[in-house]
Design a protein around this motif. Sequence first.
Motif, PDB file in Angstrom:
ATOM      1  N   ASN A  29       0.844  -1.200   0.000  1.00 44.87           N
ATOM      2  CA  ASN A  29       0.000   0.000   0.000  1.00 44.87           C
ATOM      3  C   ASN A  29       0.873   1.242   0.000  1.00 44.87           C
ATOM      4  O   ASN A  29       1.747   1.383   0.848  1.00 44.87           O
ATOM      5  CB  ASN A  29      -0.912   0.024   1.226  1.00 44.87           C
ATOM      6  N   VAL A  30       0.632   2.120  -0.950  1.00 42.09           N
ATOM      7  CA  VAL A  30       1.494   3.290  -1.077  1.00 42.09           C
ATOM      8  C   VAL A  30       0.752   4.617  -0.954  1.00 42.09           C
ATOM      9  O   VAL A  30       1.375   5.648  -0.812  1.00 42.09           O
ATOM     10  CB  VAL A  30       2.271   3.272  -2.417  1.00 42.09           C
ATOM     11  N   GLY A  31      -0.542   4.598  -1.031  1.00 42.14           N
ATOM     12  CA  GLY A  31      -1.301   5.839  -1.085  1.00 42.14           C
ATOM     13  C   GLY A  31      -1.593   6.167  -2.533  1.00 42.14           C
ATOM     14  O   GLY A  31      -0.853   5.794  -3.445  1.00 42.14           O
ATOM     15  N   SER A  32      -2.687   6.853  -2.756  1.00 35.45           N
ATOM     16  CA  SER A  32      -3.171   7.055  -4.123  1.00 35.45           C
ATOM     17  C   SER A  32      -2.305   7.992  -4.951  1.00 35.45           C
ATOM     18  O   SER A  32      -2.122   7.765  -6.148  1.00 35.45           O
ATOM     19  CB  SER A  32      -4.619   7.535  -4.093  1.00 35.45           C
ATOM     20  N   VAL A  33      -1.744   9.043  -4.357  1.00 34.36           N
ATOM     21  CA  VAL A  33      -0.897   9.955  -5.126  1.00 34.36           C
ATOM     22  C   VAL A  33       0.408   9.258  -5.511  1.00 34.36           C
ATOM     23  O   VAL A  33       0.852   9.321  -6.659  1.00 34.36           O
ATOM     24  CB  VAL A  33      -0.617  11.269  -4.359  1.00 34.36           C
ATOM     25  N   ALA A  34       1.027   8.558  -4.557  1.00 31.38           N
ATOM     26  CA  ALA A  34       2.269   7.835  -4.851  1.00 31.38           C
ATOM     27  C   ALA A  34       2.039   6.774  -5.922  1.00 31.38           C
ATOM     28  O   ALA A  34       2.875   6.588  -6.816  1.00 31.38           O
ATOM     29  CB  ALA A  34       2.833   7.199  -3.585  1.00 31.38           C
ATOM     30  N   ALA A  35       0.908   6.094  -5.860  1.00 21.69           N
ATOM     31  CA  ALA A  35       0.600   5.086  -6.874  1.00 21.69           C
ATOM     32  C   ALA A  35       0.453   5.732  -8.246  1.00 21.69           C
ATOM     33  O   ALA A  35       0.993   5.222  -9.234  1.00 21.69           O
ATOM     34  CB  ALA A  35      -0.673   4.334  -6.501  1.00 21.69           C
ATOM     35  N   TYR A  36      -0.246   6.853  -8.314  1.00 21.94           N
ATOM     36  CA  TYR A  36      -0.417   7.537  -9.593  1.00 21.94           C
ATOM     37  C   TYR A  36       0.934   7.987 -10.149  1.00 21.94           C
ATOM     38  O   TYR A  36       1.232   7.781 -11.332  1.00 21.94           O
ATOM     39  CB  TYR A  36      -1.360   8.743  -9.458  1.00 21.94           C
ATOM     40  N   VAL A  37       1.744   8.594  -9.296  1.00 24.02           N
ATOM     41  CA  VAL A  37       3.052   9.082  -9.733  1.00 24.02           C
ATOM     42  C   VAL A  37       3.915   7.921 -10.213  1.00 24.02           C
ATOM     43  O   VAL A  37       4.534   7.992 -11.278  1.00 24.02           O
ATOM     44  CB  VAL A  37       3.748   9.879  -8.609  1.00 24.02           C
ATOM     45  N   SER A  38       3.958   6.835  -9.459  1.00 26.97           N
ATOM     46  CA  SER A  38       4.823   5.713  -9.846  1.00 26.97           C
ATOM     47  C   SER A  38       4.377   5.063 -11.157  1.00 26.97           C
ATOM     48  O   SER A  38       5.202   4.587 -11.924  1.00 26.97           O
ATOM     49  CB  SER A  38       4.902   4.677  -8.730  1.00 26.97           C
ATOM     50  N   LYS A  39       3.093   5.054 -11.423  1.00 26.12           N
ATOM     51  CA  LYS A  39       2.579   4.431 -12.655  1.00 26.12           C
ATOM     52  C   LYS A  39       2.716   5.329 -13.883  1.00 26.12           C
ATOM     53  O   LYS A  39       2.735   4.831 -15.006  1.00 26.12           O
ATOM     54  CB  LYS A  39       1.103   4.064 -12.482  1.00 26.12           C
ATOM     55  N   ASN A  40       2.795   6.642 -13.679  1.00 26.36           N
ATOM     56  CA  ASN A  40       2.725   7.564 -14.810  1.00 26.36           C
ATOM     57  C   ASN A  40       3.955   8.439 -15.010  1.00 26.36           C
ATOM     58  O   ASN A  40       4.005   9.186 -15.989  1.00 26.36           O
ATOM     59  CB  ASN A  40       1.493   8.465 -14.660  1.00 26.36           C
ATOM     60  N   CYS A  41       4.926   8.362 -14.147  1.00 30.65           N
ATOM     61  CA  CYS A  41       6.092   9.232 -14.237  1.00 30.65           C
ATOM     62  C   CYS A  41       7.072   8.746 -15.299  1.00 30.65           C
ATOM     63  O   CYS A  41       7.325   7.544 -15.417  1.00 30.65           O
ATOM     64  CB  CYS A  41       6.786   9.305 -12.877  1.00 30.65           C
ATOM     65  N   ARG A  42       7.621   9.675 -16.063  1.00 30.73           N
ATOM     66  CA  ARG A  42       8.627   9.360 -17.085  1.00 30.73           C
ATOM     67  C   ARG A  42      10.024   9.253 -16.489  1.00 30.73           C
ATOM     68  O   ARG A  42      10.975   8.910 -17.183  1.00 30.73           O
ATOM     69  CB  ARG A  42       8.652  10.455 -18.148  1.00 30.73           C
ATOM     70  N   HIS A  43      10.140   9.610 -15.221  1.00 30.05           N
ATOM     71  CA  HIS A  43      11.429   9.625 -14.537  1.00 30.05           C
ATOM     72  C   HIS A  43      11.427   8.529 -13.480  1.00 30.05           C
ATOM     73  O   HIS A  43      10.362   8.087 -13.036  1.00 30.05           O
ATOM     74  CB  HIS A  43      11.652  10.987 -13.870  1.00 30.05           C
ATOM     75  N   PRO A  44      12.600   8.104 -13.035  1.00 26.75           N
ATOM     76  CA  PRO A  44      12.633   7.131 -11.931  1.00 26.75           C
ATOM     77  C   PRO A  44      11.935   7.700 -10.691  1.00 26.75           C
ATOM     78  O   PRO A  44      11.995   8.901 -10.424  1.00 26.75           O
ATOM     79  CB  PRO A  44      14.126   6.938 -11.671  1.00 26.75           C
TER      80      PRO A  44
END
Length: 174
Positions: free
Chosen positions: A148-163
């Motif tokens: 469980n990471v939280g919804s913002v962290a999940a969105y960022v990790s799935k959609n970010c072009r950067h590491p």
Amino acid sequence: MASSGHARVIGICAEDTDAAAAACRWAVREIYRDGDKFHLMYVVKSLKPPMEVFHPGPGTAYSFSQPGKHHEEAKILAAKKAIERRFVPVLEEKFVPYEIHLFAENHDAKAEKIGQTILKCADTIQTELVVIARHNKDSQEKDRFVGNVGSVAAYVSKNCRHPVAIVDPENWGL
């Protein structure tokens, strides 16, 4: 840390939480090296969207400010104070250069909108890494390594072009 000769841009997702402050401490301890610059990205949920009234007839839509006090300036000021209290001392103690990017979104902004704002900033500053805290929230969003990471962290990790580094303060003893 020793310098490699290449100054990096590190994006830190900031908010007024212990977890976000711990993620910043982790980044200073584990990621920072001389010449790097940290960019604190803070999205404040403070804006009241205009109220719109639509009628069935053409040309009868009205848009106006919602009635009542909105406290937008107070929320933005509180965010600035949170950055000064939670993040600036950690960065200044180690002489980490930093910039603050403060964004205002609607008070009812969803995780996706907050994530989009963070990603747009990360792209603009051309970050080489985005650091975000794992929140101890009961969320449907899971990361395969962290859980469980939280919804913002999940969105960022799935959609970010950067590491992206999702920091779990509990696992790092922060």
